[in-house]
Design a protein around this motif. Sequence first.
Motif, PDB file in Angstrom:
ATOM      1  N   SER A  83       0.833  -1.193   0.000  1.00 58.93           N
ATOM      2  CA  SER A  83       0.000   0.000   0.000  1.00 58.93           C
ATOM      3  C   SER A  83       0.868   1.242   0.000  1.00 58.93           C
ATOM      4  CB  SER A  83      -0.910   0.009   1.234  1.00 58.93           C
ATOM      5  OG  SER A  83      -0.131  -0.052   2.410  1.00 58.93           O
ATOM      6  N   GLY A  84       0.235   2.346  -0.385  1.00 62.23           N
ATOM      7  CA  GLY A  84       0.942   3.618  -0.388  1.00 62.23           C
ATOM      8  C   GLY A  84       1.608   3.872  -1.721  1.00 62.23           C
ATOM      9  N   ALA A  85       1.237   4.986  -2.363  1.00 66.12           N
ATOM     10  CA  ALA A  85       1.765   5.284  -3.695  1.00 66.12           C
ATOM     11  C   ALA A  85       3.285   5.433  -3.681  1.00 66.12           C
ATOM     12  CB  ALA A  85       1.110   6.564  -4.227  1.00 66.12           C
ATOM     13  N   LEU A  86       3.828   6.083  -2.639  1.00 67.75           N
ATOM     14  CA  LEU A  86       5.273   6.286  -2.589  1.00 67.75           C
ATOM     15  C   LEU A  86       6.014   4.969  -2.429  1.00 67.75           C
ATOM     16  CD1 LEU A  86       5.626   9.519  -0.410  1.00 67.75           C
ATOM     17  CD2 LEU A  86       5.880   9.279  -2.893  1.00 67.75           C
ATOM     18  N   VAL A  87       5.467   4.079  -1.627  1.00 67.60           N
ATOM     19  CA  VAL A  87       6.101   2.772  -1.448  1.00 67.60           C
ATOM     20  C   VAL A  87       6.105   1.991  -2.758  1.00 67.60           C
ATOM     21  CG1 VAL A  87       5.939   0.547  -0.268  1.00 67.60           C
ATOM     22  CG2 VAL A  87       5.552   2.659   1.004  1.00 67.60           C
ATOM     23  N   VAL A  88       4.978   2.039  -3.488  1.00 70.41           N
ATOM     24  CA  VAL A  88       4.893   1.346  -4.772  1.00 70.41           C
ATOM     25  C   VAL A  88       5.901   1.920  -5.759  1.00 70.41           C
ATOM     26  CG1 VAL A  88       3.419   0.915  -6.772  1.00 70.41           C
ATOM     27  CG2 VAL A  88       2.492   0.665  -4.467  1.00 70.41           C
ATOM     28  N   LEU A  89       5.967   3.265  -5.828  1.00 72.45           N
ATOM     29  CA  LEU A  89       6.939   3.902  -6.710  1.00 72.45           C
ATOM     30  C   LEU A  89       8.368   3.507  -6.326  1.00 72.45           C
ATOM     31  CD1 LEU A  89       5.501   7.528  -7.104  1.00 72.45           C
ATOM     32  CD2 LEU A  89       5.709   5.789  -8.893  1.00 72.45           C
ATOM     33  N   GLY A  90       8.640   3.480  -5.026  1.00 76.42           N
ATOM     34  CA  GLY A  90       9.973   3.127  -4.553  1.00 76.42           C
ATOM     35  C   GLY A  90      10.359   1.710  -4.918  1.00 76.42           C
ATOM     36  N   ARG A  91       9.408   0.784  -4.813  1.00 75.14           N
ATOM     37  CA  ARG A  91       9.723  -0.603  -5.141  1.00 75.14           C
ATOM     38  C   ARG A  91       9.935  -0.787  -6.645  1.00 75.14           C
ATOM     39  NH1 ARG A  91       5.743  -3.772  -0.832  1.00 75.14           N
ATOM     40  NH2 ARG A  91       7.127  -3.458   0.956  1.00 75.14           N
ATOM     41  N   PHE A  92       9.127  -0.110  -7.456  1.00 76.51           N
ATOM     42  CA  PHE A  92       9.348  -0.170  -8.895  1.00 76.51           C
ATOM     43  C   PHE A  92      10.715   0.418  -9.252  1.00 76.51           C
ATOM     44  CE2 PHE A  92       4.814  -1.014  -9.881  1.00 76.51           C
ATOM     45  CZ  PHE A  92       5.011  -1.979 -10.855  1.00 76.51           C
ATOM     46  N   ALA A  93      11.058   1.548  -8.620  1.00 76.49           N
ATOM     47  CA  ALA A  93      12.363   2.160  -8.880  1.00 76.49           C
ATOM     48  C   ALA A  93      13.496   1.203  -8.509  1.00 76.49           C
ATOM     49  CB  ALA A  93      12.499   3.475  -8.114  1.00 76.49           C
TER      50      ALA A  93
END
Length: 446
Positions: free
Chosen positions: A46-56
Amino acid sequence: MTTVQSPPTPATAVRPRVVARTGLYALLAANVAAVTFFAADAGLGSGALVVLGRFAGLYGALLMAFQLLLVARLPWLDRRIGMDRLTRWHRWTGFGLLWTLVGHVVFITCGYAGLAGSTDPVGQLVDLAETAEGVLRAVVALGLVLVLGAVSARWARRRLAYETWHFIHLYAYVAVVLAFTHQIALGTTFTASSAATAYWYTVWGAALGAVLFGRLGLPLWRNLRHRLRVEAVVPESDDVVSVYVTGRDLDRLPARAGQFFLWRFLTRDRWWQANPFSLSAAPDGTRLRLTVKAAGDGSAALRHLRPGTRVFAEGPYGAFTALHRTRPDAVLIAGGVGVTPVRALLEELHGHAVVIHRVTAERDAVLHGELRDLAHAKGADVHLVTGPPVPDRLSARDLSGLVPDIAERDVYLCGPPPMMRAVLATLRELGVPQRQIHFERFSLAG
């Protein structure tokens, strides 16, 4: 030297460089798609920033593996693309890697801080490093990548000796190991399924295997097989010397005219220093020749090499060969000692050739006697252009006067960077298609 003639390379619409480049793009695109699929299949929390961080982080891991492939010095890629272009791609991929890893840390830290109701992302990062397995290793890996990015900047690269820069870049492999163990410890997509686990092990195994093969295994095997030694050292002028190297089974060494090796002459004071020198004569199956102008301590010391000195050579490298012919006739443009690969290439080229050798004065025309005799034997034309090193000395008017049909020929160019930049601009002005222009800059990657 008696040359082993290679069969004529037919002009073809399918260019080797395009095939190799397209293959690399397709490989990267396929792996981006695979990473995206496995990430979506695993769920990224959950969390947009966490998702972005994992994709990065996932894309950063993929870029790190791709970087290893670019500097693995695999013969198939090097012959078709050239070490200089692969090195340039490696450099730009490195900056992409730097930003994806920074994004990974920033997004993950801020995301977890937000989910925890904290306004202190630095404290959150410290807490993760202390409590979560593998995070501290990731922070150290990021620090190493930041250092590598700093020393790869142009201003820093120009101030560092190659050996220093190369030694610092060896820490990239430490960063790779730390990043990989971090991914094993915390990567949800790594353990989400057996297919994802197999995929990531395959990616890292292939990347590291390519480096071990191209940078270590293949050079060691070739040197053990050929056992290279200095045969003779022949002064060509006050500051130019030719070194003849012989060995066993050199007819099985896949070297072509126009290529270069990284040479290590195993003397007491120079064994650690590798220098890129082109072949100055086409390989004949019994010996190799390099011709070097004294430009520093390393090249000047070659004059004092003794016959019998052991040689460790990495290569052959380079795409400055007849493999990339697109037209039946050619123009070979050389500046100064850049004539050495051009002189070798003239031996192997078929069709009519025009050679233009640009020097400051006639005394600087290295190997010009050989070049003139070889051109006469092959029915080629040779033009020696002398004068101060100013950009207009090979202007559009000069080139079109010497070679009226230059736009209908392949153009091979080798020389000092300022001269090459000026000539490339002139070739564009004359309308020479990009696919017919072949050049290569010596560029070493760590």
